[in-house]
Scaffold this motif. Structure first.
Motif, PDB file in Angstrom:
ATOM      1  N   LEU A   1      -2.075  -2.161  -0.977  1.00  0.00           N
ATOM      2  CA  LEU A   1      -2.756  -3.239  -0.258  1.00  0.00           C
ATOM      3  C   LEU A   1      -1.960  -3.702   0.954  1.00  0.00           C
ATOM      4  CD1 LEU A   1      -4.154  -5.389  -3.200  1.00  0.00           C
ATOM      5  CD2 LEU A   1      -5.477  -4.046  -1.552  1.00  0.00           C
ATOM      6  N   GLU A   2      -0.661  -3.746   0.844  1.00  0.00           N
ATOM      7  CA  GLU A   2       0.178  -4.142   1.975  1.00  0.00           C
ATOM      8  C   GLU A   2       0.071  -3.129   3.112  1.00  0.00           C
ATOM      9  OE1 GLU A   2       4.153  -4.794   0.562  1.00  0.00           O
ATOM     10  OE2 GLU A   2       3.611  -6.677  -0.422  1.00  0.00           O
ATOM     11  N   ARG A   3       0.034  -1.831   2.794  1.00  0.00           N
ATOM     12  CA  ARG A   3      -0.124  -0.784   3.819  1.00  0.00           C
ATOM     13  C   ARG A   3      -1.472  -0.924   4.521  1.00  0.00           C
ATOM     14  NH1 ARG A   3       1.974   4.254   0.230  1.00  0.00           N
ATOM     15  NH2 ARG A   3       4.171   3.733   0.276  1.00  0.00           N
ATOM     16  N   GLU A   4      -2.533  -1.147   3.729  1.00  0.00           N
ATOM     17  CA  GLU A   4      -3.873  -1.321   4.293  1.00  0.00           C
ATOM     18  C   GLU A   4      -3.911  -2.548   5.213  1.00  0.00           C
ATOM     19  OE1 GLU A   4      -7.982  -0.505   4.818  1.00  0.00           O
ATOM     20  OE2 GLU A   4      -6.358   0.713   3.995  1.00  0.00           O
ATOM     21  N   ASN A   5      -3.267  -3.605   4.784  1.00  0.00           N
ATOM     22  CA  ASN A   5      -3.206  -4.829   5.585  1.00  0.00           C
ATOM     23  C   ASN A   5      -2.500  -4.570   6.912  1.00  0.00           C
ATOM     24  OD1 ASN A   5      -3.500  -7.500   6.233  1.00  0.00           O
ATOM     25  ND2 ASN A   5      -1.926  -8.252   4.818  1.00  0.00           N
ATOM     26  N   GLN A   6      -1.412  -3.845   6.887  1.00  0.00           N
ATOM     27  CA  GLN A   6      -0.664  -3.501   8.104  1.00  0.00           C
ATOM     28  C   GLN A   6      -1.531  -2.676   9.058  1.00  0.00           C
ATOM     29  OE1 GLN A   6       1.862  -5.189   8.415  1.00  0.00           O
ATOM     30  NE2 GLN A   6       3.253  -4.110   9.740  1.00  0.00           N
TER      31      GLN A   6
ATOM     32  N   LEU B   1       2.131  -2.984  -9.365  1.00  0.00           N
ATOM     33  CA  LEU B   1       3.072  -2.921  -8.249  1.00  0.00           C
ATOM     34  C   LEU B   1       2.627  -1.870  -7.237  1.00  0.00           C
ATOM     35  CD1 LEU B   1       5.703  -4.011  -7.114  1.00  0.00           C
ATOM     36  CD2 LEU B   1       6.915  -2.273  -8.408  1.00  0.00           C
ATOM     37  N   ALA B   2       2.174  -0.734  -7.711  1.00  0.00           N
ATOM     38  CA  ALA B   2       1.687   0.315  -6.805  1.00  0.00           C
ATOM     39  C   ALA B   2       0.455  -0.164  -6.038  1.00  0.00           C
ATOM     40  CB  ALA B   2       1.364   1.574  -7.599  1.00  0.00           C
TER      41      ALA B   2
END
Length: 154
Positions: free
Chosen positions: A124-129, A118-119
């Motif tokens: 990965l979502e932050r990097e994608n943003q 989950l972490a």
């Protein structure tokens, strides 16, 4: 005169025999059945008559029969239909058991998301943003340069 009729030639007798027509050759219809009232005694005797009771298999027996069928098929000793008959069940029963057994196996195969996973997903979502923002800035700059070259500036 009665004696004269008896003295007819044998050919005349043969001529009187008729050959059956197509309609006459048909077998007669069976008589319609009539409804007979059922007495209390006949109801009681009919209730006592043994009837085939469906066999109920436990979950363990079902699994064993499915494994037996699968091993016979994979070994090539028999076809699916023969293996099912050998196990003493119908094809419908086999497919129903197989369908109900699958969800139990697929649940075990799915991994449960752990805290570390989950972490990693959040990271990965932050990097994608961040990458999306960089791409958007780069495209804005390119777009403004193209407008200047074409003379479309506001």
């Amino acid at each position: 005169m009665a004696e004269e009729k008896n003295m007819e030639s044998p050919d005349a007798v043969v001529a009187e025999v008729k050959t059956p027509t197509a309609k006459e050759k048909r077998t007669p219809r069976s008589p319609k059945t009539t409804v007979v009232p059922v007495s209390a005694e006949s109801k009681a005797s009919a209730a006592k008559a043994p009837t085939a009771k469906p066999k109920r298999y436990s979950e363990q027996e079902r699994i064993e029969k499915l494994k037996l069928i699968e091993t016979q098929i994979s070994a090539g000793t028999s076809t699916l239909k023969d293996a099912i008959k050998g196990a003493g069940i119908s094809e419908q029963t086999y497919y129903q058991w197989k369908r109900t057994a699958k969800p139990a196996h697929t649940k075990e195969d799915r991994p449960v998301a752990a805290g570390d996973e989950l972490a990693d997903l959040v990271q990965l979502e932050r990097e994608n943003q961040r990458l999306r923002k960089l791409l958007a800035d780069k495209l804005r700059v390119e777009n403004s340069e193209l407008r200047k070259r074409l003379g479309l500036t506001d």
